[in-house]
Design a protein around this motif. Structure first.
Motif, PDB file in Angstrom:
ATOM      1  N   VAL A   1      61.183 -22.931 -40.435  1.00  0.00           N
ATOM      2  CA  VAL A   1      59.758 -22.768 -40.157  1.00  0.00           C
ATOM      3  C   VAL A   1      59.004 -23.833 -40.954  1.00  0.00           C
ATOM      4  CG1 VAL A   1      57.763 -21.237 -40.335  1.00  0.00           C
ATOM      5  CG2 VAL A   1      60.034 -20.303 -39.793  1.00  0.00           C
ATOM      6  N   PRO A   2      58.223 -24.688 -40.289  1.00  0.00           N
ATOM      7  CA  PRO A   2      57.474 -25.704 -41.023  1.00  0.00           C
ATOM      8  C   PRO A   2      56.606 -25.078 -42.107  1.00  0.00           C
ATOM      9  CG  PRO A   2      57.406 -26.170 -38.678  1.00  0.00           C
ATOM     10  CD  PRO A   2      58.036 -24.812 -38.825  1.00  0.00           C
ATOM     11  N   GLY A   3      56.544 -25.764 -43.236  1.00  0.00           N
ATOM     12  CA  GLY A   3      55.764 -25.259 -44.370  1.00  0.00           C
ATOM     13  C   GLY A   3      55.582 -26.343 -45.404  1.00  0.00           C
ATOM     14  N   ASP A   4      55.382 -25.934 -46.642  1.00  0.00           N
ATOM     15  CA  ASP A   4      55.136 -26.904 -47.711  1.00  0.00           C
ATOM     16  C   ASP A   4      56.283 -27.881 -47.884  1.00  0.00           C
ATOM     17  OD1 ASP A   4      52.726 -25.666 -48.151  1.00  0.00           O
ATOM     18  OD2 ASP A   4      53.401 -24.516 -49.898  1.00  0.00           O
ATOM     19  N   GLN A   5      57.512 -27.429 -47.558  1.00  0.00           N
ATOM     20  CA  GLN A   5      58.678 -28.305 -47.734  1.00  0.00           C
ATOM     21  C   GLN A   5      58.626 -29.525 -46.817  1.00  0.00           C
ATOM     22  OE1 GLN A   5      58.750 -25.503 -46.031  1.00  0.00           O
ATOM     23  NE2 GLN A   5      59.968 -25.752 -44.182  1.00  0.00           N
ATOM     24  N   CYS A   6      57.776 -29.488 -45.814  1.00  0.00           N
ATOM     25  CA  CYS A   6      57.671 -30.633 -44.891  1.00  0.00           C
ATOM     26  C   CYS A   6      57.002 -31.840 -45.547  1.00  0.00           C
ATOM     27  CB  CYS A   6      56.881 -30.238 -43.640  1.00  0.00           C
ATOM     28  SG  CYS A   6      57.629 -28.882 -42.701  1.00  0.00           S
ATOM     29  N   HIS A   7      56.406 -31.630 -46.721  1.00  0.00           N
ATOM     30  CA  HIS A   7      55.641 -32.701 -47.356  1.00  0.00           C
ATOM     31  C   HIS A   7      56.050 -32.973 -48.797  1.00  0.00           C
ATOM     32  CE1 HIS A   7      53.128 -32.235 -43.826  1.00  0.00           C
ATOM     33  NE2 HIS A   7      53.036 -30.953 -44.096  1.00  0.00           N
ATOM     34  N   ALA A   8      57.017 -32.246 -49.324  1.00  0.00           N
ATOM     35  CA  ALA A   8      57.409 -32.442 -50.713  1.00  0.00           C
ATOM     36  C   ALA A   8      58.916 -32.233 -50.859  1.00  0.00           C
ATOM     37  CB  ALA A   8      56.659 -31.451 -51.615  1.00  0.00           C
ATOM     38  N   PRO A   9      59.609 -33.152 -51.592  1.00  0.00           N
ATOM     39  CA  PRO A   9      59.009 -34.281 -52.305  1.00  0.00           C
ATOM     40  C   PRO A   9      58.670 -35.481 -51.425  1.00  0.00           C
ATOM     41  CG  PRO A   9      61.366 -34.306 -52.641  1.00  0.00           C
ATOM     42  CD  PRO A   9      61.058 -33.056 -51.850  1.00  0.00           C
ATOM     43  N   PHE A  10      59.040 -35.421 -50.136  1.00  0.00           N
ATOM     44  CA  PHE A  10      58.743 -36.523 -49.218  1.00  0.00           C
ATOM     45  C   PHE A  10      58.086 -35.972 -47.962  1.00  0.00           C
ATOM     46  CE2 PHE A  10      62.731 -37.673 -51.429  1.00  0.00           C
ATOM     47  CZ  PHE A  10      62.316 -38.821 -52.074  1.00  0.00           C
ATOM     48  N   ALA A  11      57.293 -36.804 -47.309  1.00  0.00           N
ATOM     49  CA  ALA A  11      56.820 -36.469 -45.976  1.00  0.00           C
ATOM     50  C   ALA A  11      58.015 -36.568 -45.029  1.00  0.00           C
ATOM     51  CB  ALA A  11      55.712 -37.425 -45.545  1.00  0.00           C
ATOM     52  N   CYS A  12      58.344 -35.466 -44.370  1.00  0.00           N
ATOM     53  CA  CYS A  12      59.540 -35.430 -43.532  1.00  0.00           C
ATOM     54  C   CYS A  12      59.299 -36.176 -42.227  1.00  0.00           C
ATOM     55  CB  CYS A  12      59.932 -33.988 -43.243  1.00  0.00           C
ATOM     56  SG  CYS A  12      61.398 -33.854 -42.193  1.00  0.00           S
ATOM     57  N   GLU A  13      60.241 -37.016 -41.873  1.00  0.00           N
ATOM     58  CA  GLU A  13      60.133 -37.810 -40.658  1.00  0.00           C
ATOM     59  C   GLU A  13      60.359 -36.980 -39.396  1.00  0.00           C
ATOM     60  OE1 GLU A  13      64.341 -38.677 -42.320  1.00  0.00           O
ATOM     61  OE2 GLU A  13      62.408 -37.865 -42.999  1.00  0.00           O
ATOM     62  N   PHE A  14      60.746 -35.722 -39.570  1.00  0.00           N
ATOM     63  CA  PHE A  14      60.997 -34.854 -38.417  1.00  0.00           C
ATOM     64  C   PHE A  14      59.920 -33.772 -38.262  1.00  0.00           C
ATOM     65  CE2 PHE A  14      65.119 -36.384 -39.977  1.00  0.00           C
ATOM     66  CZ  PHE A  14      65.544 -37.088 -38.859  1.00  0.00           C
ATOM     67  N   ASP A  15      58.833 -33.910 -38.965  1.00  0.00           N
ATOM     68  CA  ASP A  15      57.786 -32.899 -38.939  1.00  0.00           C
ATOM     69  C   ASP A  15      57.265 -32.663 -37.516  1.00  0.00           C
ATOM     70  OD1 ASP A  15      55.931 -31.091 -40.315  1.00  0.00           O
ATOM     71  OD2 ASP A  15      54.395 -32.537 -39.764  1.00  0.00           O
ATOM     72  N   ALA A  16      56.966 -33.750 -36.801  1.00  0.00           N
ATOM     73  CA  ALA A  16      56.432 -33.609 -35.440  1.00  0.00           C
ATOM     74  C   ALA A  16      57.463 -32.948 -34.524  1.00  0.00           C
ATOM     75  CB  ALA A  16      56.024 -34.969 -34.890  1.00  0.00           C
ATOM     76  N   TYR A  17      58.734 -33.311 -34.683  1.00  0.00           N
ATOM     77  CA  TYR A  17      59.794 -32.717 -33.867  1.00  0.00           C
ATOM     78  C   TYR A  17      59.865 -31.212 -34.095  1.00  0.00           C
ATOM     79  CZ  TYR A  17      64.594 -31.369 -32.631  1.00  0.00           C
ATOM     80  OH  TYR A  17      65.700 -30.732 -32.120  1.00  0.00           O
ATOM     81  N   CYS A  18      59.827 -30.787 -35.339  1.00  0.00           N
ATOM     82  CA  CYS A  18      59.943 -29.364 -35.636  1.00  0.00           C
ATOM     83  C   CYS A  18      58.729 -28.595 -35.133  1.00  0.00           C
ATOM     84  CB  CYS A  18      60.122 -29.147 -37.131  1.00  0.00           C
ATOM     85  SG  CYS A  18      61.726 -29.716 -37.767  1.00  0.00           S
ATOM     86  N   ARG A  19      57.559 -29.168 -35.298  1.00  0.00           N
ATOM     87  CA  ARG A  19      56.339 -28.458 -34.883  1.00  0.00           C
ATOM     88  C   ARG A  19      56.237 -28.384 -33.361  1.00  0.00           C
ATOM     89  NH1 ARG A  19      53.314 -27.298 -39.280  1.00  0.00           N
ATOM     90  NH2 ARG A  19      53.823 -28.496 -41.158  1.00  0.00           N
ATOM     91  N   ALA A  20      56.792 -29.364 -32.664  1.00  0.00           N
ATOM     92  CA  ALA A  20      56.743 -29.329 -31.201  1.00  0.00           C
ATOM     93  C   ALA A  20      57.529 -28.155 -30.638  1.00  0.00           C
ATOM     94  CB  ALA A  20      57.282 -30.636 -30.630  1.00  0.00           C
TER      95      ALA A  20
END
Length: 497
Positions: free
Chosen positions: A208-227
């Motif tokens: 489930v997307p959450g704070d881990q999507c941005h720390a310690p790095f911005a995740c390159e798969f954030d858009a994929y997971c949220r879609a």
């Protein structure tokens, strides 16, 4: 079953989110990198090269770089051969493997007593938690190969360093000595490795997307997971400012319309009311009172800056924000405007010329910025660098006033979605002023434009185009402030109806 190789970077990805590691290995095609990724990689490489150069200088140039060509097997063989031969000079990118985990050590330096100093080089300004884990992984693998490591550190950038002579960068780095402070991280490595290996051997994990999507790095798969998520509410609780929405999300409430207004305070209550009603929260009288003592001539000011991790100009520090551009519009209070501009794209130190141009601004009246602490910091550093100009620059700094808190306290439109950045506010007041129409659209692109223009290979025509693009962008930022300020003090036609 195929056993996937692991590295310290893959283990860091796993620790951040198992799904990130799985996607890096099995679905790299769905990654989306942000605009600044290339610049960060370049900065990291530059810092690594400088750390190696300094280490070699301490050892009469005898350091050896281990190349991974044609494959990493070559790097493993080269490292083993160097150590077997009793190599007594630094080794860069020394490569070891244990239990399917391969690491490349940034710097190994002989300690003079038969052991080695290990340094993990980072472009950050301090040792972070994930750096500790990286270093522990390296130690775990290196010691399993019999390497006697007597000292282990994260070698990071020291922001107290000031460049005093061109090319003399000794003192740029500081070591965070973690030799005797990694027991917990070392003990955790085997479990981390087992978990990562199990993740890679299984189907794509759920996350489930959450704070881990941005720390310690911005995740390159954030858009994929949220879609893959079901559509959320049009107005999620995250639009409530200062993290107020997190409490509601944790309580199972996702839609701001479901939040009880009586349990909100301050700006969160204002944002909630404006979102639910669709009517802007606008206090024109309060805005007029807040700006009543902003004396004329009013100077509307915006800077663009460049920050180098390795200082480029004498007297600067790592990551110091050095101004290469400003735009100022001076209002005389009688309907007259005067434009002042400064822009340097030739790659030379822009500070003195910028400071002198600032000194040509009016010596009286309010100086208006948006988030004025940034402009104040830039001006104060220029004053410290050039004492002969300090009285004028200090006066400029002392007269700075900030449009941001006035906007935050007296205006909110739900389309800002919880933000009071100038680029969030402007479309709610003047949608025709569209940054998307500009070649340079935000501060990151302004820095990229400077870097391109200042590079040796930039053609005169391209430099001229970048000059025009930067002037248009910085000019729009200044005009945006003026448009917002005028709207704040004006009673809109549909208010009070």
């Amino acid at each position: 079953m195929r056993r996937h190789g692991l590295s310290k970077s893959k283990l860091t990805s796993y620790a951040q989110c198992p799904k990130r590691l799985w996607l890096q290995v099995h679905r790299p095609d769905v990654a989306q990198y942000d605009d600044g990724a290339e610049a960060r990689f370049a900065a990291g490489h530059a810092i690594g090269d400088e750390a190696c150069r300094q280490c070699s200088a301490r050892h009469d140039g005898r350091g050896v770089m281990v190349e991974a060509e044609p494959t990493l097997a070559t790097a493993l063989a080269t490292t083993a051969a160097l150590l077997a031969a009793g190599h007594d000079a630094p080794i860069y990118e020394a490569t070891f493997e244990h239990d399917g985990v391969l690491v490349r050590c940034d710097v190994l330096e002989p300690d003079g007593a038969g052991g080695w100093h290990m340094a993990e080089v980072k472009s950050s300004t301090r040792a972070k938690d994930y750096h500790r884990a990286d270093l522990a992984t390296q130690l775990w693998v290196a010691r399993a190969n019999g390497l006697p490591v007597s000292y282990a550190a994260v070698r990071h950038v020291d922001t107290s360093f000031v460049l005093e002579r061109e090319g003399e960068l000794d003192g740029l780095f500081a070591d965070a000595d973690l030799t005797h402070d990694l027991a917990d991280e070392l003990a955790a490595v085997p479990e981390l490795v087992a978990g990562a290996r199990a993740t890679l051997a299984a189907a794509e994990p759920a996350a489930v997307p959450g704070d881990q999507c941005h720390a310690p790095f911005a995740c390159e798969f954030d858009a994929y997971c949220r879609a893959a998520l079901p559509p959320g509410p049009e107005w999620p609780v995250e639009v409530l400012p200062n993290g107020a929405g997190k409490k509601w999300r944790a309580a199972g409430i996702a839609d701001v319309f479901a939040v009880e207004a009586g349990q909100l305070k301050g700006n969160a209550r204002r944002v909630h009311a404006a979102t639910v009603s669709g009517a802007p929260d606008h206090d024109a009288a309060g805005a007029r009172a807040a700006m009543a003592d902003w004396a004329f001539p009013r100077t509307w000011l915006d800077f663009e800056t460049i920050a180098h991790v390795i200082p480029r100009w004498i007297g600067t520090r790592p990551y110091e924000q050095v101004p290469f551009q400003f735009t100022a519009i001076v209002e005389d209070g009688r309907g007259g405007d005067t434009l002042h501009e400064y822009l340097s794209l030739d790659g030379t130190d822009p500070r003195r010329a910028c400071a002198e141009a600032l000194c040509r601004l009016p010596r009286e009246g309010a100086v208006i910025a948006y988030n004025a602490s940034f402009e104040r910091g830039v001006i104060d550093k220029l004053a410290a660098a050039f004492p002969d100009l300090a009285p004028v620059l200090e006066s400029l700094s002392a007269r700075l006033v900030d449009l941001l808190p006035v906007t935050r306290n007296h205006w909110y439109h739900r389309d800002q979605r919880g933000s009071w950045s100038i680029k969030a506010v402007l479309p709610t007041i003047a949608p025709h002023m569209d940054y998307a129409m500009l070649e340079v659209k935000h501060g990151g692109e302004a820095q990229e434009a400077w870097a391109e223009a200042a590079a040796d290979g930039c053609t005169p025509d391209r430099r001229a185009a970048l000059d025009a693009a930067l002037r248009a962008y910085c000019g729009q930022d200044v005009e945006a402030m003026r448009v917002v300020a005028r709207a704040l003090v004006k009673t809109l036609n549909n208010e009070g109806a």
